[in-house]
Scaffold this active site. Structure first.
Site, PDB file in Angstrom:
ATOM      1  N   ILE A  57       0.895  -1.160   0.000  1.00  0.00           N
ATOM      2  CA  ILE A  57       0.000   0.000   0.000  1.00  0.00           C
ATOM      3  C   ILE A  57       0.929   1.204   0.000  1.00  0.00           C
ATOM      4  O   ILE A  57       1.678   1.411   0.954  1.00  0.00           O
ATOM      5  CB  ILE A  57      -0.918   0.079   1.244  1.00  0.00           C
ATOM      6  CG1 ILE A  57      -1.957  -1.044   1.256  1.00  0.00           C
ATOM      7  CG2 ILE A  57      -1.638   1.443   1.267  1.00  0.00           C
ATOM      8  CD1 ILE A  57      -2.908  -0.979   2.458  1.00  0.00           C
TER       9      ILE A  57
ATOM     10  N   GLY B 128      -4.419   5.838   2.245  1.00  0.00           N
ATOM     11  CA  GLY B 128      -3.976   4.508   2.674  1.00  0.00           C
ATOM     12  C   GLY B 128      -5.105   3.738   3.332  1.00  0.00           C
ATOM     13  O   GLY B 128      -5.256   2.537   3.122  1.00  0.00           O
TER      14      GLY B 128
ATOM     15  N   ASN C 272      10.034   1.506   9.787  1.00  0.00           N
ATOM     16  CA  ASN C 272       8.968   2.338   9.225  1.00  0.00           C
ATOM     17  C   ASN C 272       7.850   2.469  10.271  1.00  0.00           C
ATOM     18  O   ASN C 272       6.801   1.854  10.158  1.00  0.00           O
ATOM     19  CB  ASN C 272       8.432   1.713   7.928  1.00  0.00           C
ATOM     20  CG  ASN C 272       7.479   2.634   7.183  1.00  0.00           C
ATOM     21  OD1 ASN C 272       7.004   3.635   7.710  1.00  0.00           O
ATOM     22  ND2 ASN C 272       7.188   2.271   5.945  1.00  0.00           N
TER      23      ASN C 272
ATOM     24  N   TYR D  66      -0.921   0.004  10.716  1.00  0.00           N
ATOM     25  CA  TYR D  66      -1.469  -1.351  10.754  1.00  0.00           C
ATOM     26  C   TYR D  66      -1.942  -1.739  12.153  1.00  0.00           C
ATOM     27  O   TYR D  66      -2.974  -2.392  12.311  1.00  0.00           O
ATOM     28  CB  TYR D  66      -0.469  -2.354  10.183  1.00  0.00           C
ATOM     29  CG  TYR D  66      -0.300  -2.154   8.698  1.00  0.00           C
ATOM     30  CD1 TYR D  66      -1.373  -2.334   7.829  1.00  0.00           C
ATOM     31  CD2 TYR D  66       0.908  -1.740   8.151  1.00  0.00           C
ATOM     32  CE1 TYR D  66      -1.258  -2.110   6.470  1.00  0.00           C
ATOM     33  CE2 TYR D  66       1.039  -1.510   6.787  1.00  0.00           C
ATOM     34  CZ  TYR D  66      -0.047  -1.702   5.956  1.00  0.00           C
ATOM     35  OH  TYR D  66       0.075  -1.464   4.614  1.00  0.00           O
TER      36      TYR D  66
END
Length: 172
Positions: free
Chosen positions: A97, A109, A136, A143
């Protein structure tokens, strides 16, 4: 910004896919990696041959996020044997993504993730999983916010650099 549209990518979109793929990957990772490793990965990972192979794979799908007709992000999903790590056959992998930097913070996103979730539910997948670079934190946070938990790690090779990805999944 008007309504964001999601469009399934076809072979006729390969040049747009190559452009958005290279640009978003570069924007996301160029500051954290060497110029040589970035150049090698962008040339190999987004070559027309590689993208053609991925687009014609029956177990992979790409989707564009469009603002008007401009491609501003994309999503890549894998199922079955196309998953980058061996997983349960009824799982769905979000391999990518990516959203243009100018559109960060505008929920693009999230829209792409919701498309992946919709497809996973339609397929009756047991879970969605992905790998995210351990360095990251923005993506890891995204998430986690969406209910993913860490379950393993794997190596992602960028040029000649072996990097560790955190594997995360969400049970459905």
């Amino acid at each position: 910004m008007e309504k964001i549209n999601i469009k399934k990518v076809t072979l006729s979109d390969i040049k747009d896919l190559q452009k958005i793929g290279k640009q978003t990957f570069f924007e996301t990772f160029s500051e954290s990696n060497t110029e040589e490793n970035m150049k090698k990965y962008l040339e190999e990972g987004f070559s027309v041959d590689k993208l053609t192979e991925e687009l014609t794979n029956a177990y992979s799908e790409f989707y564009f996020a469009l603002d008007n007709q401009e491609v501003i992000g994309y999503l890549k999903l894998n199922v079955g044997d196309s998953q980058t790590e061996e997983q349960h056959h009824e799982s769905l992998e979000i391999e990518r993504i990516y959203v243009l930097q100018d559109y960060h913070g505008k929920k693009i996103g999230q829209i792409l993730y919701e498309k992946a979730l919709q497809i996973a539910l339609e397929r009756k997948s047991e879970y969605i999983w992905l790998g995210v670079w351990e360095e990251n934190p923005r993506a890891i946070s995204f998430y986690k916010k969406n209910g993913f938990v860490e379950f393993d790690k794997h190596i992602f090779v960028l040029g000649d650099d072996e990097q560790t990805d955190i594997m995360m999944k969400k049970m459905l």
